[in-house]
Design an enzyme around this catalytic site. Structure first.
Site, PDB file in Angstrom:
ATOM      1  N   GLU A 184     -87.613  34.986  40.546  1.00 57.58           N
ATOM      2  CA  GLU A 184     -86.523  34.021  40.336  1.00 57.58           C
ATOM      3  C   GLU A 184     -85.768  33.761  41.634  1.00 57.58           C
ATOM      4  O   GLU A 184     -84.553  33.942  41.731  1.00 57.58           O
ATOM      5  CB  GLU A 184     -85.587  34.508  39.237  1.00 57.58           C
ATOM      6  CG  GLU A 184     -86.294  34.605  37.912  1.00 57.58           C
ATOM      7  CD  GLU A 184     -85.373  34.911  36.726  1.00 57.58           C
ATOM      8  OE1 GLU A 184     -84.186  35.179  36.936  1.00 57.58           O
ATOM      9  OE2 GLU A 184     -85.865  34.863  35.584  1.00 57.58           O
ATOM     10  N   GLU A 241     -92.427  37.233  33.104  1.00 51.58           N
ATOM     11  CA  GLU A 241     -91.313  37.980  32.493  1.00 51.58           C
ATOM     12  C   GLU A 241     -90.943  37.273  31.202  1.00 51.58           C
ATOM     13  O   GLU A 241     -90.784  36.050  31.193  1.00 51.58           O
ATOM     14  CB  GLU A 241     -90.133  38.005  33.469  1.00 51.58           C
ATOM     15  CG  GLU A 241     -88.964  38.835  32.990  1.00 51.58           C
ATOM     16  CD  GLU A 241     -87.853  38.914  34.043  1.00 51.58           C
ATOM     17  OE1 GLU A 241     -88.147  39.142  35.238  1.00 51.58           O
ATOM     18  OE2 GLU A 241     -86.688  38.737  33.663  1.00 51.58           O
TER      19      GLU A 241
END
Ligand code: GAL
Length: 827
Positions: A428, A520
Site C-alpha cells: 500500500e 491482503e
C-alpha cells in the site's frame, strides 16, 4: 576488490566422487559450520541520554542478558507512548549492548566476521573503539569484518552496539527494539564463499530429472592469487546425490563467480504436502586441505501462475490459502525464537493454511527455514513505504540512501528458499497512484530481476482503475476514480490487490495478460470467546456499516461470530467465497493469521493489540479458525459455538462449521431442535433457540450415518485450574520452549467460558517463565510478569528451558481455585 565474472560452465552427471569432505562409507556430509551463535553473555543498558560509545563504555551499570532481545516488550503499556496505539503503546528508546570476548591466536590469519540477522533499528557497531558502520533498516541482516581490529590470544575484545529506536512512531505495527534476531560469529579462511554467496536454481524439472544450476561467488582476501579445487556436492537427507569438482584460479583480492550445472535424476520434488529439501555443500580445497565449507538448502520444484488456472505447483493447481503475519511473537515481543515461530506455523497448518506473507518486512531467516521445511508458499515482502512516509519517522527518511542495498540484500539472503514464490516490493505504497511510483517500482523490480528471475514480482496495491464495481459502498465507489499507476505500469509480474474482494471477479477483464493474487484480504475482527448474536444485530449484519471503525462495545470487545470487519475489509466468509469460486484467482493472504501487538481497531486506548487474527495473541484459535479448517483440510470438522452459559430463556444463535457430512442435527438436553444443511455456497449453519442450561450437542451425518458429535455444556462456577503443555519434554539448549495452556474449569471439568481470574505462576528448576498472555487486546498487564488475568477461561504461560537437563515444575494458582502443577522434562 574487483569482480572477475569469469563464467566457467560445466555439465556433469552423477558425479566425480571425492574423499575430501565425506565419510566415504555412507557418503554423509561431515560439515563444519563456519558460524556459531554469538547470543550469550551480552550486557545491556537502556539510556536515552548517553549518545556516544566512549561514554557508554565507561558505564558500569550493565544488565547481563542473552540475545535475541526486545527491550520494548519489557516496558509498561503507556497511553502516552510516542509509538502510539499503532505501535502497541510500548516505548522505543536508545539502547546499548556490549560484549567482551577472546579470539584464539590461531585465528589471526583468518577472517572473523560478526553477523547480525536484524537489529531494530539504526544500529551502529564498534569493535575495540573502531567504528564499523550503521544500518538504519531494522529487518535486514548485515555483517562486519572484525579481523583488522581484533586482539588475539588472551587479550579481550569489546564489541559495542548502539540501537536507536527513540524517534517514534516509525513502524506499522509494533516493531520491538534491540538486537531482536540472532547474532553469529563467523570464522573463515581468507579464501571462502562470499556472504550469501550461492545461488541455486532448478530448471527442466520433471519426476525423471532436474537441472540444478549453482552460481557460487568465491572471495579471495589473500594478497596473492590462489588456485583452488571447488567441490560441490548435492545431498538428499544424508545421501549423496551428485557432485562436481573443478579447479579454478582466483586472483588476489578478487571475487570469482563459478557457474555449474548438475543433473539430479529422479528428483524428489518440494511440495506443500511433502516439502522435500536438498542441500549442497560447497567445499574449497587448497593443497589437499579443506579451507572453507558452505551449506545451502534448496528445493526442486516447478511452478507457474497461470492466467486461467491460478497457481500451478509441479503441474498441479494449488489455491494459495495464505495468511499475513506480522513479525512479533505475542508475549515474547519481537525477540525471535525458532520454536515460537514453529508453533505459530503448526497452528496455522492445522487450520489448512498453506501460505505466509511476511508483512511488511524481511522476516527472520528462521521463519523462511521453517516455511521450507513445513511447506508454505511465501510472499517475501520488502517495504511498507518508499519515499513517502506513512508514519513520521519511518524508513522513508532512509529511502534514498538505503533502499537499493536493503532490497538487494534481502534477495541475496532469501533467494535459495524453495518456499518463496513471490517477491513483494511494497505494501500500500502512497506513490502507487503516481508516475513517481511507476519509476520506483520499475527500479525495484529491476533490482530483484538482476538477482533472481525465477519468481514473480508484485506489490500489495489498493484497487486499480476501471474496475466494474457495483453493489458497493462509498469506499469502493471512490476507487473508480483512483488511478493505480503501479497496476497498469507493467512493472509487476502479478497483480496484487489488498481488499476490494468485490472487484476480484473482474480481474481478467481489466488485466487479461497478468495473473492475480489477493495480497491482503478480509480484516475481520474478533475477540476470542466473546459473542453477540447476529440475529440481535441483524440490521447491521453481516457488515456493520453503522459501526465501521469500532466494535460498538464500551469494553472494547468484538463478537467472534464473523460479523464485524474493517470498512475496507470483509467478513472471513465473504472473501473466501470469491477466491474459492474463480480458478484464475491464485489465492489470498488473509489479514492476519495471528493477532499482533499494535494496530488495535478501534484505534484507541485501552486497546493495544489487534483483533484481526484468526488466532489470538496467545495462540488460541478463534471460532472462525474452524470455518477455514472445514474448508481447507481433509480433517473432519464439527465446530459448535458459542459457549453454553446464557440467561435462562434468552434467545441464542448457535452456529456450526462442519464438513464431510450433509447435515447437522442439534440437540438441547437430549431433544432435537432441528436439522440444518449448508445450501449453495453457505459455510456454516445456524439455529436460534431459547437458552436452557445443560448440554448442547451437535451430530453431523452423511447419508444418515453419524460422522461426528460435539457437545458443549453449561459451566458452573470456577473451581480449578488445569495446565496442559504443548510439549512435556524440551531441549536443554537454553532456547527451547514449552507453551502451557491454563484452563479455568468448574468442579465437573467444564471450561468456564467467562472466567477472568488472575492466575499466578511459579516455576521450580532450571528454566524461566518468559511470557504470559491471555489474548486480551485491552489487557495492560505485562507479558513478562509471573501473573496474568485469564480471558474467557484461558491463559498462556511460556516456559524456556535452561541449558541443563532436569525437571521443571510449573504451578498455576488463583484465589479460591484448586491449583495445578505440571512437570516438564528438559533433555
Ligand atoms: C491494510 C494494511 C495493513 C493493516 C490492515 C488492517 O491496509 O496493509 O498493514 O493496516 O490494513 O486492516
Amino acid at each position: 576488490m574487483k569482480n572477475q565474472n569469469n563464467f566457467l560452465k560445466i555439465m556433469i552427471f552423477i558425479g566425480v566422487i571425492s574423499a575430501f569432505a565425506f565419510n566415504a562409507k555412507k557418503g554423509k556430509p561431515e560439515f563444519t559450520s563456519r558460524k556459531t551463535k554469538f547470543n550469550t553473555g551480552w550486557n545491556f543498558h537502556l539510556n536515552d541520554s548517553i549518545k556516544d560509545q566512549d561514554t557508554i563504555n565507561k558505564n558500569t551499570t550493565w544488565r547481563t542478558l542473552n540475545l535475541p532481545h526486545d527491550w520494548s516488550i519489557e516496558g509498561e503499556f503507556d497511553e502516552k507512548s510516542p509509538a502510539g496505539y499503532g505501535g502497541g503503546a510500548l516505548n522505543g528508546g536508545l539502547g546499548w549492548y556490549k560484549k567482551t570476548f577472546k579470539i584464539p591466536l590461531e585465528n589471526k590469519e583468518k577472517i572473523t566476521t560478526i553477523v547480525f540477522d536484524g537489529v531494530y533499528r539504526n544500529s551502529q557497531v564498534w569493535i575495540n573503539g573502531h567504528y564499523l558502520g550503521k544500518r538504519p533498516n531494522g529487518f535486514i541482516g548485515f555483517q562486519y569484518d572484525l579481523s583488522p581490529y581484533l586482539n588475539y590470544g588472551d587479550k579481550i575484545n569489546e564489541l559495542i552496539v548502539k540501537v536507536d529506536n527513540s524517534k517514534q512512531p516509525n513502524s506499522r505495527w509494533y516493531s520491538g527494539s534491540g538486537i531482536f534476531r540472532n547474532v553469529w560469529l563467523q570464522t573463515t579462511d581468507k579464501l571462502h564463499v562470499e556472504q550469501w554467496g550461492t545461488y541455486v536454481t532448478t530448471s527442466k524439472v520433471t519426476s525423471k530429472s532436474a537441472t540444478v544450476h549453482l552460481e557460487t561467488t568465491i572471495k579471495n582476501q589473500y594478497a596473492a592469487s590462489k588456485s583452488a579445487t571447488i567441490l560441490t556436492t548435492i545431498f538428499k537427507n544424508d545421501t549423496k546425490v551428485a557432485s562436481v569438482t573443478q579447479n579454478i584460479p582466483i586472483a588476489a583480492n578478487a571475487n570469482q563467480v563459478l557457474n555449474q550445472e548438475i543433473i539430479v535424476k529422479n528428483p524428489i520434488l518440494w511440495s506443500i504436502e511433502k516439502p522435500e529439501l536438498y542441500t549442497t555443500i560447497t567445499t574449497i580445497v587448497i593443497n589437499n586441505t579443506i579451507v572453507d565449507e558452505y551449506k545451502t538448502t534448496f528445493g526442486i520444484r516447478n511452478f507457474k501462475f497461470d492466467l486461467d488456472k491460478g497457481f500451478i505447483l509441479n503441474g498441479k493447481q494449488v489455491k494459495i490459502k495464505g495468511v499475513c503475519m506480522h513479525h512479533d511473537l505475542g508475549p515474547l515481543g519481537s525477540a525471535i525464537n525458532t520454536r515460537a515461530i514453529e508453533r505459530q506455523l503448526e497452528i496455522l497448518k492445522g487450520m489448512g493454511v498453506n501460505g505466509i506473507r511476511t508483512s511488511h518486512n524481511p522476516p527472520a531467516p528462521e521463519l523462511l527455514d521453517l516455511c521450507d521445511k513445513m511447506g508454505f508458499i511465501v510472499m517475501d515482502e520488502a517495504f511498507d513505504m518508499w519515499k513517502k512516509a506513512k508514519t513520521k519517522y519511518d524508513y522513508s527518511q532512509y529511502w534514498d540512501q538505503w533502499h537499493a542495498k536493503d532490497l538487494q540484500d534481502q534477495i541475496l539472503r532469501d533467494r535459495n528458499h524453495p518456499s518463496i514464490f513471490i517477491w513483494s516490493i511494497g505494501n500500500e505504497i502512497p506513490e502507487q497512484w503516481s508516475e513517481e511510483g511507476v519509476i520506483i517500482a520499475k527500479e525495484l523490480s529491476a533490482i530483484v530481476k538482476k538477482l533472481d528471475t525465477t519468481r514473480l514480482v508484485t506489490a500489495a496495491m489498493n484497487p486499480a482503475v476501471n474496475m466494474n464495481i457495483d453493489e458497493i459502498t462509498l469506499q469502493f465507489e471512490k476507487s473508480k476514480t483512483y488511478f493505480n499507476a503501479l497496476a497498469t505500469s507493467g512493472a509487476l509480474d502479478i497483480i496484487g490487490y489488498n481488499y476490494a474482494h468485490q472487484t476480484f471477479e473482474y480481474h481478467q477483464e481489466n488485466f487479461p495478460n497478468v495473473p492475480f493474487i489477493a495480497t491482503e484480504t478480509t480484516s475481520a475482527l474478533e475477540t476470542r470467546g466473546h459473542y453477540e448474536f447476529p440475529s440481535d444485530t441483524i440490521k447491521v449484519w453481516p457488515v456493520r456499516w453503522d459501526l465501521p471503525f469500532t466494535t460498538g462495545n464500551a469494553d472494547y470487545t468484538v463478537s467472534a461470530f464473523d460479523q464485524v470487519r474493517a470498512p475496507w475489509g470483509s467478513t472471513h466468509e465473504a472473501t473466501w467465497k470469491v477466491i474459492k469460486k474463480y480458478d484464475f484467482l491464485a489465492g489470498m493472504y488473509i489479514w492476519t493469521g495471528f493477532d499482533y501487538i499494535g494496530e488495535p481497531t478501534p484505534y484507541e486506548w485501552p486497546s493495544i493489540s489487534s483483533y484481526f487474527g484468526i488466532v489470538d495473541l496467545a495462540g488460541f484459535p478463534k471460532d472462525v479458525y474452524y470455518m477455514y479448517q472445514s474448508e481447507w483440510t481433509d480433517k473432519t470438522v464439527l465446530h459448535l459455538f458459542p459457549h453454553w452459559n446464557w440467561k435462562e430463556g434468552q434467545n441464542v444463535d448457535v452456529w456450526a462449521y462442519y464438513n464431510n457430512a450433509d447435515a447437522v442435527e442439534l440437540f438441547l438436553n437430549g431433544k432435537s431442535v432441528g436439522v440444518r444443511s449448508k445450501k449453495g455456497d453457505d459455510l456454516h449453519v445456524i439455529w436460534s433457540i431459547p437458552f436452557q442450561a445443560g448440554t448442547l450437542k451437535a451430530v453431523s451425518r452423511k447419508n444418515g450415518k453419524i460422522v461426528m458429535e460435539t457437545e458443549i455444556k453449561t459451566a458452573k462456577t470456577p473451581a480449578l485450574l488445569k495446565l496442559t503443555a504443548d510439549r512435556n519434554t524440551i531441549n536443554a539448549d537454553g532456547n527451547d520452549l514449552s507453551f502451557v495452556t491454563v484452563a479455568i474449569l468448574d468442579a465437573n471439568g467444564v471450561l468456564v467460558p467467562n472466567a477472568n481470574n488472575e492466575i499466578e505462576f511459579s516455576l521450580k528448576g532450571n528454566g524461566k517463565i518468559i511470557g504470559v498472555c491471555s489474548g486480551d487486546p485491552v489487557s495492560h498487564e505485562s507479558y513478562k510478569g509471573t501473573k496474568h488475568t485469564a480471558l474467557n477461561g484461558k491463559c498462556l504461560v511460556v516456559i524456556q528451558a535452561g541449558d541443563q537437563a532436569g525437571k521443571l515444575e510449573l504451578t498455576a494458582s488463583a484465589k479460591g481455585l484448586q491449583s495445578s502443577t505440571t512437570t516438564i522434562t528438559i533433555k
